[in-house]
Design a protein around this motif. Structure first.
Motif, PDB file in Angstrom:
ATOM      1  N   ASN A 248      -5.740  -0.876   3.612  1.00  7.96           N
ATOM      2  CA  ASN A 248      -5.494  -1.250   4.972  1.00  7.96           C
ATOM      3  C   ASN A 248      -6.309  -1.789   5.217  1.00  7.96           C
ATOM      4  OD1 ASN A 248      -4.074  -1.251   6.499  1.00  7.96           O
ATOM      5  ND2 ASN A 248      -5.375  -0.308   7.810  1.00  7.96           N
ATOM      6  N   LYS A 249      -6.119  -3.246   6.186  1.00  6.07           N
ATOM      7  CA  LYS A 249      -6.753  -4.755   6.946  1.00  6.07           C
ATOM      8  C   LYS A 249      -7.321  -5.440   5.982  1.00  6.07           C
ATOM      9  CE  LYS A 249      -9.536  -1.485   9.787  1.00  6.07           C
ATOM     10  NZ  LYS A 249     -11.029  -1.099  10.724  1.00  6.07           N
TER      11      LYS A 249
ATOM     12  N   ASP B 124      -5.734  -8.162   6.487  1.00  5.79           N
ATOM     13  CA  ASP B 124      -6.153  -9.127   6.768  1.00  5.79           C
ATOM     14  C   ASP B 124      -7.338  -9.466   6.725  1.00  5.79           C
ATOM     15  OD1 ASP B 124      -5.972  -6.588   8.733  1.00  5.79           O
ATOM     16  OD2 ASP B 124      -6.478  -8.204  10.168  1.00  5.79           O
TER      17      ASP B 124
ATOM     18  N   ASP C 161     -12.444   7.772   9.382  1.00  3.94           N
ATOM     19  CA  ASP C 161     -12.537   6.998  11.140  1.00  3.94           C
ATOM     20  C   ASP C 161     -12.277   5.477  10.914  1.00  3.94           C
ATOM     21  OD1 ASP C 161     -15.328   8.024  10.246  1.00  3.94           O
ATOM     22  OD2 ASP C 161     -15.725   6.035  11.590  1.00  3.94           O
ATOM     23  N   ASN C 162     -11.819   4.833  11.840  1.00  2.00           N
ATOM     24  CA  ASN C 162     -11.317   3.874  11.695  1.00  2.00           C
ATOM     25  C   ASN C 162     -10.857   2.431  10.635  1.00  2.00           C
ATOM     26  OD1 ASN C 162     -12.596   1.090  13.497  1.00  2.00           O
ATOM     27  ND2 ASN C 162     -13.279   0.050  11.848  1.00  2.00           N
ATOM     28  N   SER C 163     -10.512   3.509   9.782  1.00  2.00           N
ATOM     29  CA  SER C 163      -9.420   2.999   8.453  1.00  2.00           C
ATOM     30  C   SER C 163      -7.690   2.858   9.470  1.00  2.00           C
ATOM     31  CB  SER C 163      -9.046   3.990   7.134  1.00  2.00           C
ATOM     32  OG  SER C 163      -8.819   5.054   7.875  1.00  2.00           O
ATOM     33  N   GLY C 164      -7.712   3.277   9.712  1.00  2.00           N
ATOM     34  CA  GLY C 164      -5.983   2.542  10.513  1.00  2.00           C
ATOM     35  C   GLY C 164      -4.828   4.049  10.709  1.00  2.00           C
ATOM     36  N   LYS C 165      -5.750   4.909  10.596  1.00  2.00           N
ATOM     37  CA  LYS C 165      -3.989   6.252  10.552  1.00  2.00           C
ATOM     38  C   LYS C 165      -3.413   6.262  11.674  1.00  2.00           C
ATOM     39  CE  LYS C 165      -7.737   9.053   9.638  1.00  2.00           C
ATOM     40  NZ  LYS C 165      -9.379   8.125   9.736  1.00  2.00           N
ATOM     41  N   THR C 166      -4.068   5.706  12.654  1.00  2.00           N
ATOM     42  CA  THR C 166      -3.189   6.452  13.959  1.00  2.00           C
ATOM     43  C   THR C 166      -2.176   4.698  14.715  1.00  2.00           C
ATOM     44  OG1 THR C 166      -5.014   7.607  14.804  1.00  2.00           O
ATOM     45  CG2 THR C 166      -3.335   7.055  16.399  1.00  2.00           C
ATOM     46  N   THR C 167      -3.432   3.643  13.829  1.00  2.00           N
ATOM     47  CA  THR C 167      -2.443   2.472  13.893  1.00  2.00           C
ATOM     48  C   THR C 167      -0.619   2.298  13.110  1.00  2.00           C
ATOM     49  OG1 THR C 167      -4.910   1.497  14.287  1.00  2.00           O
ATOM     50  CG2 THR C 167      -2.756  -0.043  14.520  1.00  2.00           C
TER      51      THR C 167
ATOM     52  N   ASN D 234      -1.012  -4.037   6.601  1.00  2.00           N
ATOM     53  CA  ASN D 234      -2.324  -4.886   7.638  1.00  2.00           C
ATOM     54  C   ASN D 234      -1.114  -4.217   8.851  1.00  2.00           C
ATOM     55  OD1 ASN D 234      -2.463  -6.203   9.933  1.00  2.00           O
ATOM     56  ND2 ASN D 234      -2.305  -8.196   9.282  1.00  2.00           N
ATOM     57  N   ALA D 235      -2.066  -3.118   9.458  1.00  2.00           N
ATOM     58  CA  ALA D 235      -0.914  -1.683  10.113  1.00  2.00           C
ATOM     59  C   ALA D 235      -0.833  -3.159  11.532  1.00  2.00           C
ATOM     60  CB  ALA D 235      -1.874  -0.965  10.736  1.00  2.00           C
TER      61      ALA D 235
ATOM     62  N   GLY E 244     -11.252  11.356  11.141  1.00  2.00           N
ATOM     63  CA  GLY E 244     -11.470  10.372  10.071  1.00  2.00           C
ATOM     64  C   GLY E 244     -13.220  10.632   9.942  1.00  2.00           C
TER      65      GLY E 244
ATOM     66  N   THR F 194      -9.342   8.950  17.360  1.00  2.00           N
ATOM     67  CA  THR F 194      -8.345  10.448  17.662  1.00  2.00           C
ATOM     68  C   THR F 194      -9.321  11.747  17.598  1.00  2.00           C
ATOM     69  OG1 THR F 194      -6.657   9.723  15.843  1.00  2.00           O
ATOM     70  CG2 THR F 194      -6.642  11.925  16.135  1.00  2.00           C
TER      71      THR F 194
END
Ligand code: GTP
Ligand code: MG
Length: 171
Positions: free
Chosen positions: A119-120, A122, A15-21, A152-153, A61, A39
């Motif tokens: 991801n992330k 940045d 969770d919070n890793s950026g999948k949906t983004t 970087n999503a 997640g 999600t």
């Protein structure tokens, strides 16, 4: 025009890793969400690359939903595993979830491609994609093609490179 080959991919990771983004970045302008929330369960999304039409299972997640992932392994042609490269505390949790996935009977003996997004990138305290791959021991994956891409999503950096690799594997 010629119809694109249809493929199913699962998008997993904590969770919070950026999948949906990440998935949102690939959707057409009219289909994009402007306000992304955690999600619940999963959601099915569609997008296209140069050669393929993707159906993406955007899985939650959160711990309480992670048991849903394995229900869709059988139908998937490829996996996108998203890592929050700034979440050092939970890197070991991500590694445990990856190992469960790799050992799952539905996937264990299949040579399906796995695309990792570190991801992330940045974030100020993000670790490099090379460091991520060491922390998750990706070099130990023996029977599946895999590729890791820093991303970087929020800006889209790295996302196309990753999906191009996956497209080459699946087309
Ligand atoms: P679940 O649905 O709960 O599993 O989470 P998720 O993996 O789908 O994460 P989501 O896309 O909802 O993003 C979580 C948060 O991270 C949001 O606030 C996003 O804006 C943020 N985020 C996503 N990608 C990046 C990135 O590359 N950099 C930064 N700084 N923030 C990001
Ligand atoms: Mg999500």
């Amino acid at each position: 025009g010629v119809k694109k080959k249809e493929v199913n991919v699962m998008v997993v990771g904590l969770d919070n890793s950026g999948k949906t983004t990440i998935i949102n970045h690939f959707k057409s302008p009219d289909a994009k969400s402007h306000d992304i929330v955690p999600t619940v369960g999963f959601s099915v999304e569609r997008f296209k690359s140069k050669a393929l039409a993707f159906t993406a299972f955007d899985m939650s997640g959160q711990g309480r939903y992670r048991n849903l992932w394995e229900q869709y392994y059988k139908e998937c042609d490829g996996i996108i595993f998203v890592i929050d490269s700034s979440d050092k505390l939970r890197m070991v949790v991500a590694k445990d979830e990856l190992n469960l996935l790799l050992e799952n009977p539905e996937l264990k003996n299949r040579t399906i491609p796995i695309l990792f997004f570190a991801n992330k990138m940045d974030a100020r305290d993000a670790v490099s994609s090379v460091k991520c791959s060491h922390l998750l021991e990706l070099q130990a994956i023996s029977n599946k093609p895999w590729f890791i891409c820093a991303s970087n999503a929020l800006t889209g950096d790295g996302l196309h490179e990753g999906v191009e690799w996956l497209t080459d594997q699946l087309k």
